[in-house]
Design an enzyme around this catalytic site. Structure first.
Site, short mmCIF file in Angstrom:
data_model
loop_
_atom_site.label_atom_id
_atom_site.label_comp_id
_atom_site.label_asym_id
_atom_site.label_seq_id
_atom_site.Cartn_x
_atom_site.Cartn_y
_atom_site.Cartn_z
N TYR A 1 31.91 -24.04 -58.52
CA TYR A 1 30.51 -24.43 -58.33
C TYR A 1 29.54 -23.27 -58.43
CZ TYR A 1 31.37 -29.30 -57.35
OH TYR A 1 31.70 -30.61 -57.47
N ASP B 1 35.35 -15.15 -30.99
CA ASP B 1 35.94 -14.03 -30.27
C ASP B 1 34.87 -12.98 -29.95
OD1 ASP B 1 38.45 -15.09 -30.40
OD2 ASP B 1 39.14 -13.84 -32.05
#
Lengths: 424, 312
Positions: free
Chosen positions: A165, A307
């Protein structure tokens, strides 16, 4: 395994190759990266075992990425040389495995080391050339190398579909991309994943919503007990989520699974919601989906749970501001309203500084943190002063923590309830 | 017997973000933060007015600032890995004198310390090396010590410049002899990260503290541990000796300041005005005719000054 790149630049083609698939074995750095890669894998006493293998960069992977980047750059370099010196002709020998033709894209079953059991076929692509067909092949190859290089340098995992794309006019059809990506990986002597290109979106979603596809079929995600693959926005005709009060994007698949198993999206104290994970850095499809949710339902708050480490911030930054590489697409992908749910230093350090699960920063973590601080959005008067502060605290304490530090199962749910009720 | 300290002044919102480090001279207090500027406050007047702002000193923020005891030199280390050397001009203004980069790798230098006269600067690196630079002789690196490769989180230099001590992530504490260029002692460590080391004024004792929440006192001459001061319940981020060497000051992650009597090996005062991290604590140099005073700063972005309450 060889890519006979320099047969016309270097007079003796034999010397351009060695047994390790190095195209330019005489270059010190390609050798160096190789050795470092093995070293890093072998000697990692202080790298803690990761419970989540889908993390895009552990130490070994990072060094492998370095090796792949070096190889791709070597190719670019020889192309440049070739153009500068004029006249010279460059031939790239692209290898593909026979038997591949009917089963493209399914790399995992194959013997990755290409031990020679399989019959190999080689295609030569020459540059410059007078043949338009050949020129197109070369351009497509170069473009894929470039996009893969971009994915590696930015740490954003891309899919074959993403690549297609990015330049549909050039590639014409998806299978072209599929074939080249696999052949490049094979020729360089790596698995396709090492190019940071995956076959298809792996992102998962669970929650109290359903979609109506363009073909009028209905997909109800609330009855999918384990979550489901994230839908392609191009196939979504309508979204139906009357009960959704919140959306959380989670870095780790393990955390996603925990929450899905506990039906958190259904039973949360703050009402029903949607949980999404891209298993690390998000691909374009995940960001398109989140972007769609945000534009259609701007009043539903979107949170990030990542995290407490530089990659966590990098992942959140990719959702919020877009990746640097895809800056031109950012407007269609960014979700500027995303809020940081955690993990922050205050989530684990105040309660008990000896909390289990604290990890020390690696040299790479410190280097990346510093690079992030240099970015404009982390400037002292820019929009992300909060992130700047947490990065600095990370560097000061030399400590990082994974989402798991918040606990598993119920304690994670309790923590989320608290955060969602009180805002971030 | 405990001692009493009173808050004499608080500079509220001295910086717009965490204050990571403070340093003192006989008349000033310098503060560095996650912002780019270093601020200089006067400690001669009771309301601690701002005297100078070193704008844009460290674009990515500054994690360490130190001064020479003579009050004429200062050094600051930024998150970008650069170290700047400052000196005081005729007009009593701090001016940038130069920069130190360790090789060409940015971000290698972490903790820094200056000798009493400001001639020597010692620094740690992420991979555990210790370097000493001669600031008078063209800012040349004169000593390079290797340790076991663990992050050098803290450093100090004895007042006479003869010794350098470093504290490391793996709990290691080392003393180096700058005259011979050799490691003198590898001290029985604290096992957990050592976030602060400090030589006593006479250079006979070394205090080391960190995540183990105890302050270890070592005899510098023999390389033996002579005491353990326990009482903090969170990471200890900084320690500092009083001018006479009688008292030790410590600040912790949970916002507590403690004063310890070295003679009695006991905590004689605890302050907990904030529950925010105290990144840095420092005694003010002893001022004749005035009682002892110290300053504390950290995540609440303000600088608090304390003075001992005298009986009369």
């Amino acid at each position: 395994m060889d890519i006979d790149l320099l047969s016309d630049v270097v007079s003796e083609s034999e010397m351009a190759l060695d047994d390790h698939g190095n195209m330019l074995p005489n270059l010190p750095q390609s050798r160096l990266t190789h050795e470092q890669a093995y070293q890093a894998v072998d000697s990692s006493p202080d790298s803690f075992p990761r419970s989540d293998s889908t993390r895009p960069f552990n130490i070994g992977r990072q060094n492998q990425a370095g090796a792949v980047i070096t190889k791709i750059e070597d190719i670019f370099e020889s192309i440049t040389e070739c153009m500068l010196e004029g006249k010279k002709e460059l031939t790239i020998k692209l290898k593909s495995r026979s038997g591949h033709n009917n089963k493209y894209g399914d790399f995992d079953d194959d013997d990755a080391d290409g031990s020679g059991v399989k019959r190999l076929s080689t295609r030569a692509i020459t540059f410059p050339t007078k043949s338009p067909q050949e020129a197109w092949r070369f351009t497509a190859l170069l473009r894929i190398l470039e996009l893969s290089h971009e994915a590696l340098v930015t740490g954003v995992v891309t899919t074959k579909r993403d690549i297609y794309y990015r330049d549909p006019e050039l590639f014409v059809k998806q299978t072209v991309v599929d074939r080249y990506v696999d052949d490049i990986a094979f020729t360089l002597g790596f698995e396709r994943d090492a190019l940071n290109v995956v076959a298809a979106a792996k992102s998962l979603v669970a929650g109290a919503f359903s979609i109506i596809r363009t073909d009028q079929s209905i997909m109800d995600y609330s009855i999918e007990n384990d979550g489901a693959l994230i839908p392609n926005t191009k196939e979504i005709r309508d979204l139906n989520l009357p009960d959704v009060r919140w959306i959380i994007v989670i870095e780790k698949e393990a955390t996603f699974r925990t929450l899905v198993t506990n039906q958190y999206w259904q039973d949360s104290l703050v009402g029903k919601g949607i949980i999404i994970t891209a298993k690390g850095y998000p691909d374009v499809q995940t960001r398109q989906f989140l972007h769609l949710l945000w534009t259609r339902f701007p009043r539903i708050p979107i949170y990030a749970l990542v995290d407490f480490d530089p990659d966590g911030l990098g992942i959140m930054s990719t959702y919020k501001h877009g990746s640097m590489a895809l800056a031109h697409e950012s407007i269609n992908l960014a979700v500027p309203s995303i809020q940081w749910l955690g993990v922050r230093s205050s989530d684990f350090l105040t309660d008990g500084p000896d909390a289990q699960g604290l990890l020390k920063l690696t040299a790479r973590d410190r280097r990346i943190s510093r690079k992030m601080l240099e970015k404009e959005m982390f400037g002292e008067e820019a929009q992300e002063t909060d992130w700047r502060r947490e990065l600095q605290v990370m560097l000061m304490t030399n400590v990082k923590a994974e989402i798991q530090i918040l606990g598993n199962g119920e304690s994670l749910g309790t923590w989320l309830d608290g955060k969602l009720l009180n805002g971030t | 017997m405990s001692k009493q300290y009173l808050t004499t002044h608080t500079v509220d919102d001295a910086h717009i973000t965490d204050i990571f480090s403070i340093a003192t001279t006989p008349t000033q207090l310098l503060s560095a933060s996650g912002g780019s500027s270093i601020k200089v406050h006067s400690t001669s007047s009771p309301d601690i007015p701002l005297e100078q702002t070193l704008c844009g000193a460290h674009t990515l923020g500054c994690h360490h600032i130190v001064t020479a005891r003579n009050g004429r030199m200062a050094a600051s280390a930024g998150f970008g890995g650069e170290v700047k050397i400052w000196s005081i001009s005729e007009e009593h203004q701090w001016v940038e004198e130069g920069k130190i980069m360790d090789g060409n790798k940015a971000g290698e230098i972490w903790a820094i310390a200056l000798s009493e006269d400001g001639q020597f600067l010692a620094s740690t690196t992420y991979d555990g090396r210790i370097n000493v630079w001669d600031l008078l002789d063209g800012r040349k690196k004169i000593r390079e010590y290797e340790t076991k490769g663990s992050f050098g989180m803290s450093i100090d230099m004895s007042r006479d410049g003869r010794f350098t001590a470093s504290g490391h992530e793996n709990g290691g504490v080392y003393i180096f002899n700058n005259d011979t260029g050799r490691m003198l002692y590898s001290l029985p460590g604290l096992v957990k990260p050592v976030r602060s080391v400090a030589f006593s004024p006479a250079g006979t004792r070394l205090a080391a503290a960190g995540d183990a929440r105890v302050i270890a006192l070592y005899d510098v001459q023999h390389g033996e541990q002579v005491a353990n001061l326990t009482g903090h319940s969170a990471w200890i981020l900084s320690v500092d000796w009083s001018d006479t060497g009688e008292y030790l000051l410590s600040g912790s992650y949970d916002g507590k300041v403690k004063v310890w009597s070295i003679d009695r090996r006991a905590c004689v005062a605890t302050h907990s005005e904030t529950d925010k991290t105290l990144w840095s604590i420092k005694w003010l140099p002893k001022n004749p005719g005035k009682s002892e005073a110290f300053a504390a700063a950290g995540a609440n972005r303000s600088i608090s000054l304390y003075r001992e309450a005298t009986g009369g």
